[in-house]
Every structure is written in C-alpha cells, then in structure tokens.
Design a protein around this motif. Structure first.
Motif, PDB file in Angstrom:
ATOM      1  N   CYS A   1      13.831 -10.087 -16.166  1.00  0.00           N
ATOM      2  CA  CYS A   1      12.113 -10.096 -16.650  1.00  0.00           C
ATOM      3  C   CYS A   1      12.044  -9.522 -17.948  1.00  0.00           C
ATOM      4  O   CYS A   1      11.161  -9.856 -18.707  1.00  0.00           O
ATOM      5  N   ALA A   2      13.039  -8.758 -18.426  1.00  0.00           N
ATOM      6  CA  ALA A   2      13.019  -7.950 -19.545  1.00  0.00           C
ATOM      7  C   ALA A   2      13.371  -8.829 -20.761  1.00  0.00           C
ATOM      8  O   ALA A   2      13.052  -8.512 -21.795  1.00  0.00           O
ATOM      9  N   ASP A   3      13.914  -9.924 -20.355  1.00  0.00           N
ATOM     10  CA  ASP A   3      14.560 -10.971 -21.463  1.00  0.00           C
ATOM     11  C   ASP A   3      13.635 -11.906 -21.822  1.00  0.00           C
ATOM     12  O   ASP A   3      13.114 -12.794 -21.355  1.00  0.00           O
ATOM     13  N   GLN A   4      12.975 -11.688 -23.248  1.00  0.00           N
ATOM     14  CA  GLN A   4      12.005 -12.622 -23.723  1.00  0.00           C
ATOM     15  C   GLN A   4      12.443 -13.831 -24.081  1.00  0.00           C
ATOM     16  O   GLN A   4      11.743 -14.912 -24.248  1.00  0.00           O
ATOM     17  N   GLY A   5      13.658 -14.176 -23.712  1.00  0.00           N
ATOM     18  CA  GLY A   5      14.249 -15.505 -24.079  1.00  0.00           C
ATOM     19  C   GLY A   5      13.991 -16.508 -22.966  1.00  0.00           C
ATOM     20  O   GLY A   5      14.540 -17.666 -23.020  1.00  0.00           O
ATOM     21  N   ARG A   6      13.637 -15.789 -21.838  1.00  0.00           N
ATOM     22  CA  ARG A   6      13.566 -16.559 -20.410  1.00  0.00           C
ATOM     23  C   ARG A   6      12.231 -17.106 -20.571  1.00  0.00           C
ATOM     24  O   ARG A   6      11.429 -16.515 -21.142  1.00  0.00           O
ATOM     25  N   ASP A   7      11.981 -18.423 -19.844  1.00  0.00           N
ATOM     26  CA  ASP A   7      10.731 -18.788 -19.472  1.00  0.00           C
ATOM     27  C   ASP A   7       9.983 -18.353 -18.462  1.00  0.00           C
ATOM     28  O   ASP A   7      10.144 -18.350 -17.333  1.00  0.00           O
ATOM     29  N   HIS A   8       8.993 -17.415 -19.111  1.00  0.00           N
ATOM     30  CA  HIS A   8       8.137 -16.628 -18.329  1.00  0.00           C
ATOM     31  C   HIS A   8       7.080 -17.555 -17.423  1.00  0.00           C
ATOM     32  O   HIS A   8       6.515 -16.733 -16.549  1.00  0.00           O
ATOM     33  N   THR A   9       6.922 -18.781 -17.746  1.00  0.00           N
ATOM     34  CA  THR A   9       5.669 -19.498 -17.050  1.00  0.00           C
ATOM     35  C   THR A   9       6.425 -20.226 -16.014  1.00  0.00           C
ATOM     36  O   THR A   9       5.710 -21.108 -15.251  1.00  0.00           O
TER      37      THR A   9
END
Ligand code: ZN
Length: 199
Positions: A73-81
């Motif tokens: 969750c802390a990784d901004q490189g992941r697709d949070h959508t």
C-alpha cells in the motif's frame, strides 16, 4: 503413571493445538525443543510473543504488517485503482510471489461461512466497501478460494459492488476447486489472474 514429565506434557499439549500438528508431531517438536540450546529456545519464544503483540492490520488493505501501512500500500508505483480481494495474508503473499500483479490488495481475513456462523460483517468486508467509497477504484479482482465459502463470498461481494459501477472480475478456474491459493504454484496463479473473467 505419567509417561512424561509435567513440563513436557504441557509443551506437547500447547503444540498439538496448532493447525496441521497432531499429537505425534507435537511430541517430535517438543523433544526437539528441549534438546535445543537454551538461547535458541528463548529466541523462538520471543519471536512468537513479539509477533503476536506487535503485528497489526494495514490501515488500507488490512493485511498483517509491522507498520501503519504495509509495503504494498505504501508503494506509489503500484496501481491503487486495482484492488485484489483475498481471504488472508498468505494468499496475498502467494500472489506477490508471482511478481506479476501490480495492483493492491484487500485482505478479508476469512470467507462467508453460514455453517460456522461467519457472516459478511465478521470479515473485513464492511472495510472494503468503505474503502471503495473513499477511493477511485476501477477494478476489483475477487481472488477468494474456489471452495464453497470462497465462491459464496465472491458472489456476495460482486452483488454489493457492481451497482456502484466498479468493474468486478473473478480469477479464472485454473485454481482447482476447493484449492487453497497458498498451495498453488506461481505459474498457475499468474494464469488464473491473466484469464480472469468479468462478473
Ligand atoms: Zn496494505
């Protein structure tokens, strides 16, 4: 007459309640432990108590973690959508091991099981709905196990969130019926993810 010392019997009793450990394995482990160097035993006991008292739920996905938010969750490189719904932290880690999934997760900590009296509010489902309201999720991938409970849960979630206009998909049936996700190899898991179907 007691066959073992009271201390050993107690240790065997404590170990025997662990999942997958029968009385025989508990005896084997108990005798192994009492033959270990005292410092090793201390370290084992400490690891158990510290894990129990320090691990908490991620404030976003509810996986078990050391911090307020887990590394995914802390990784901004992941697709949070893109949110994959799994039954437990072990299933999440199985999908992480494939290295193929770039979205985030939501960990339910169980599945709906009317037989055992486990309803939608007994798992982290209300938290998922709240999260979906607060974020701009585009797809929810339901990756609960293909057991009756997992399928019931998948259907229930789909009915709840589809009206909100969010795309809902289910991982493909490459995962054997009744199969526990964590026991499935990474190639099969990746294929099941690629071949997911819209509900
Ligand atoms: Zn998280």
């Amino acid at each position: 007459m007691e066959l073992y010392s009271g201390y050993i019997s107690r240790l065997i009793g404590e170990l025997a309640v662990l999942p997958g450990i029968g009385n025989k394995s508990a005896q084997r482990l108990a005798f192994h432990i009492i033959n270990m160097p005292p410092a090793k035993v201390e370290s084992l006991a400490k690891a158990m108590t510290e894990a129990r008292s320090n691990i908490k739920y991620c404030s976003e996905c509810f996986t078990l973690t050391d911090n307020d938010t887990c590394p995914v969750c802390a990784d901004q490189g992941r697709d949070h959508t893109q949110i994959m719904v799994v039954e437990n932290t072990r299933d999440m880690s199985a999908y992480e091991k494939t290295g193929k999934y770039k979205g985030v997760y939501h960990v339910l900590h169980g599945a709906i099981n009317p037989g055992l009296g486990i309803g939608p509010n007994d798992i982290k489902l209300p938290q998922l709905l709240k999260r979906l309201e607060a974020t701009d999720a585009k797809e929810v991938i339901i990756a609960t196990n293909s057991s009756i409970e997992g399928e019931t849960t998948a259907m229930y979630i789909s009915k709840l969130i589809k009206p909100a206009g969010i795309k809902v998909t289910r991982i493909a049936s490459g995962v054997p019926v009744g199969g526990e996700l964590e026991n499935i190899d990474e190639v099969t898991l990746s294929r099941a993810l690629d071949a997911r179907v819209e509900l």
